[in-house]
Motif scaffolding. Structure first.
Motif, PDB file in Angstrom:
ATOM      1  N   MET A  14       8.666  -4.629 -70.229  1.00 16.65           N
ATOM      2  CA  MET A  14       8.069  -5.240 -71.541  1.00 16.65           C
ATOM      3  C   MET A  14       9.267  -6.291 -72.084  1.00 16.65           C
ATOM      4  O   MET A  14      10.569  -6.226 -71.668  1.00 16.65           O
ATOM      5  N   ASP A  15       8.963  -7.236 -72.765  1.00 25.12           N
ATOM      6  CA  ASP A  15       9.877  -8.204 -73.428  1.00 25.12           C
ATOM      7  C   ASP A  15      10.754  -7.504 -74.704  1.00 25.12           C
ATOM      8  O   ASP A  15       9.994  -6.642 -75.029  1.00 25.12           O
ATOM      9  N   PRO A  16      11.952  -7.811 -74.615  1.00 26.52           N
ATOM     10  CA  PRO A  16      12.741  -7.382 -75.730  1.00 26.52           C
ATOM     11  C   PRO A  16      12.026  -7.621 -77.040  1.00 26.52           C
ATOM     12  O   PRO A  16      11.366  -8.492 -77.518  1.00 26.52           O
ATOM     13  N   VAL A  17      12.204  -6.520 -77.935  1.00 26.78           N
ATOM     14  CA  VAL A  17      11.667  -6.733 -79.471  1.00 26.78           C
ATOM     15  C   VAL A  17      12.820  -6.657 -80.417  1.00 26.78           C
ATOM     16  O   VAL A  17      13.815  -6.403 -80.248  1.00 26.78           O
ATOM     17  N   THR A  18      12.346  -7.314 -81.616  1.00 24.05           N
ATOM     18  CA  THR A  18      13.274  -7.284 -82.800  1.00 24.05           C
ATOM     19  C   THR A  18      12.979  -6.173 -83.564  1.00 24.05           C
ATOM     20  O   THR A  18      11.819  -5.757 -83.519  1.00 24.05           O
ATOM     21  N   GLU A  19      13.872  -6.333 -84.526  1.00 29.78           N
ATOM     22  CA  GLU A  19      13.684  -5.151 -85.634  1.00 29.78           C
ATOM     23  C   GLU A  19      12.573  -5.451 -86.497  1.00 29.78           C
ATOM     24  O   GLU A  19      11.673  -4.713 -86.825  1.00 29.78           O
ATOM     25  N   ARG A  20      12.452  -6.795 -86.596  1.00 30.42           N
ATOM     26  CA  ARG A  20      11.237  -7.210 -87.560  1.00 30.42           C
ATOM     27  C   ARG A  20       9.815  -7.035 -86.790  1.00 30.42           C
ATOM     28  O   ARG A  20       9.019  -6.527 -87.444  1.00 30.42           O
ATOM     29  N   VAL A  38       0.569  -4.303 -76.196  1.00 28.91           N
ATOM     30  CA  VAL A  38      -0.854  -4.033 -75.808  1.00 28.91           C
ATOM     31  C   VAL A  38      -1.422  -5.318 -76.067  1.00 28.91           C
ATOM     32  O   VAL A  38      -0.977  -6.359 -76.351  1.00 28.91           O
ATOM     33  N   GLU A  39      -2.789  -5.426 -75.713  1.00 28.04           N
ATOM     34  CA  GLU A  39      -3.590  -6.661 -75.750  1.00 28.04           C
ATOM     35  C   GLU A  39      -3.271  -7.286 -77.290  1.00 28.04           C
ATOM     36  O   GLU A  39      -3.652  -6.845 -77.994  1.00 28.04           O
ATOM     37  N   GLY A  40      -2.678  -8.661 -77.183  1.00 28.69           N
ATOM     38  CA  GLY A  40      -2.845  -9.148 -78.712  1.00 28.69           C
ATOM     39  C   GLY A  40      -1.232  -8.932 -79.444  1.00 28.69           C
ATOM     40  O   GLY A  40      -1.189  -9.123 -80.311  1.00 28.69           O
ATOM     41  N   GLY A  41      -0.462  -8.302 -78.556  1.00 30.95           N
ATOM     42  CA  GLY A  41       0.810  -7.933 -79.392  1.00 30.95           C
ATOM     43  C   GLY A  41       1.402  -6.542 -78.837  1.00 30.95           C
ATOM     44  O   GLY A  41       1.514  -6.048 -77.727  1.00 30.95           O
ATOM     45  N   ILE A  66       4.087   3.527 -62.145  1.00 28.27           N
ATOM     46  CA  ILE A  66       3.932   2.808 -63.145  1.00 28.27           C
ATOM     47  C   ILE A  66       2.852   2.569 -63.705  1.00 28.27           C
ATOM     48  O   ILE A  66       2.323   2.478 -65.031  1.00 28.27           O
ATOM     49  N   VAL A  67       1.759   2.250 -62.761  1.00 31.52           N
ATOM     50  CA  VAL A  67       0.446   1.911 -63.269  1.00 31.52           C
ATOM     51  C   VAL A  67      -0.216   3.210 -63.970  1.00 31.52           C
ATOM     52  O   VAL A  67      -0.836   3.180 -65.074  1.00 31.52           O
ATOM     53  N   ARG A  68       0.114   4.284 -63.443  1.00 27.62           N
ATOM     54  CA  ARG A  68      -0.457   5.704 -63.976  1.00 27.62           C
ATOM     55  C   ARG A  68       0.108   5.940 -65.495  1.00 27.62           C
ATOM     56  O   ARG A  68      -0.393   6.311 -66.313  1.00 27.62           O
ATOM     57  N   LEU A  69       1.636   5.688 -65.596  1.00 27.21           N
ATOM     58  CA  LEU A  69       2.066   6.043 -66.932  1.00 27.21           C
ATOM     59  C   LEU A  69       1.452   4.871 -67.772  1.00 27.21           C
ATOM     60  O   LEU A  69       1.211   5.347 -69.011  1.00 27.21           O
ATOM     61  N   GLN A  70       1.130   3.817 -67.492  1.00 30.99           N
ATOM     62  CA  GLN A  70       0.724   2.509 -68.433  1.00 30.99           C
ATOM     63  C   GLN A  70      -0.685   2.963 -68.665  1.00 30.99           C
ATOM     64  O   GLN A  70      -1.236   2.962 -70.014  1.00 30.99           O
ATOM     65  N   ARG A 119      -1.864   3.896 -72.557  1.00 31.69           N
ATOM     66  CA  ARG A 119      -3.025   3.245 -73.104  1.00 31.69           C
ATOM     67  C   ARG A 119      -4.002   4.319 -73.887  1.00 31.69           C
ATOM     68  O   ARG A 119      -4.494   4.150 -74.890  1.00 31.69           O
ATOM     69  N   ALA A 120      -4.437   5.434 -73.056  1.00 32.31           N
ATOM     70  CA  ALA A 120      -5.228   6.524 -73.443  1.00 32.31           C
ATOM     71  C   ALA A 120      -4.681   7.085 -74.613  1.00 32.31           C
ATOM     72  O   ALA A 120      -5.400   7.299 -75.710  1.00 32.31           O
ATOM     73  N   PHE A 121      -3.366   7.460 -74.560  1.00 36.68           N
ATOM     74  CA  PHE A 121      -2.784   7.963 -75.823  1.00 36.68           C
ATOM     75  C   PHE A 121      -2.737   7.158 -77.252  1.00 36.68           C
ATOM     76  O   PHE A 121      -3.170   7.547 -78.139  1.00 36.68           O
TER      77      PHE A 121
END
Ligand code: ZN
Length: 165
Positions: free
Chosen positions: A1-7, A58-61, A148-152, A156-158
């Motif tokens: 995934m891409d890095p994320v910021t606190e905001r 997730v889709e859209g963010g 990896i696919v199985r984890l993702q 998503r299901a969770f």
């Protein structure tokens, strides 16, 4: 995934109250996380060790979920399997964590439980960057890509169960 910021983290939570999100403590090592190897960012609140968080693209963010660790089974010696990455750990290596559902159902006390690696490092276990203590359980033979696919998919299901209307 891409890095994320606190905001971005604080803007992504789908469950819990606004106050919870304001009070939560983000990881202190955000800059050093191995982002290229992460399917989700998971962390234990550095100042509230029963509080855990999962943040996933997730889709859209991004979707952030807060969870509470259930400690009633702490101290058990029996091996258990993470339901997201399917890694088997001895003793307390797998925790039952409970997430309030999003919206009204969560406010009414509705929760979703998940057995998950206590350190929330599932992404690193499926890639072989971390190994659970040797277990007698059968070794995983599935290729890393498929794990990896199985984890993702499990993640998503969770998330879907938490946000389901
Ligand atoms: Zn796991």
């Amino acid at each position: 995934m891409d890095p994320v910021t606190e905001r971005e983290i604080r803007a992504s939570f789908v469950n819990g109250t606004r106050g919870d999100v304001k009070r939560l403590n983000v990881p202190v090592d955000l800059a050093e996380r191995p982002w290229e190897s992460l399917d989700f960012l998971g962390w234990i609140d550095p100042r509230a060790p029963l509080q855990a968080y999962v943040l996933a693209p997730v889709e859209g963010g991004l979707a952030g979920v807060q969870l509470r660790r259930n400690t009633t089974n702490a101290g058990t010696k029996r091996a258990r399997m993470c339901s997201l990455c399917l890694t088997t750990h001895p003793g307390s290596g797998v925790s039952l964590m409970v997430a309030p559902r999003a919206g009204q159902r969560g406010r009414a006390g509705n929760t979703v439980g998940v057995d998950v690696c206590a350190d929330l490092a599932c992404s690193l276990y499926v890639r072989g960057r971390l190994a659970a203590p040797a277990m007698t359980a059968a070794q995983e033979t599935l290729p890393v890509e498929d794990r990896i696919v199985r984890l993702q998919r499990n993640l998503r299901a969770f998330l879907g169960r938490v946000t389901a209307a």
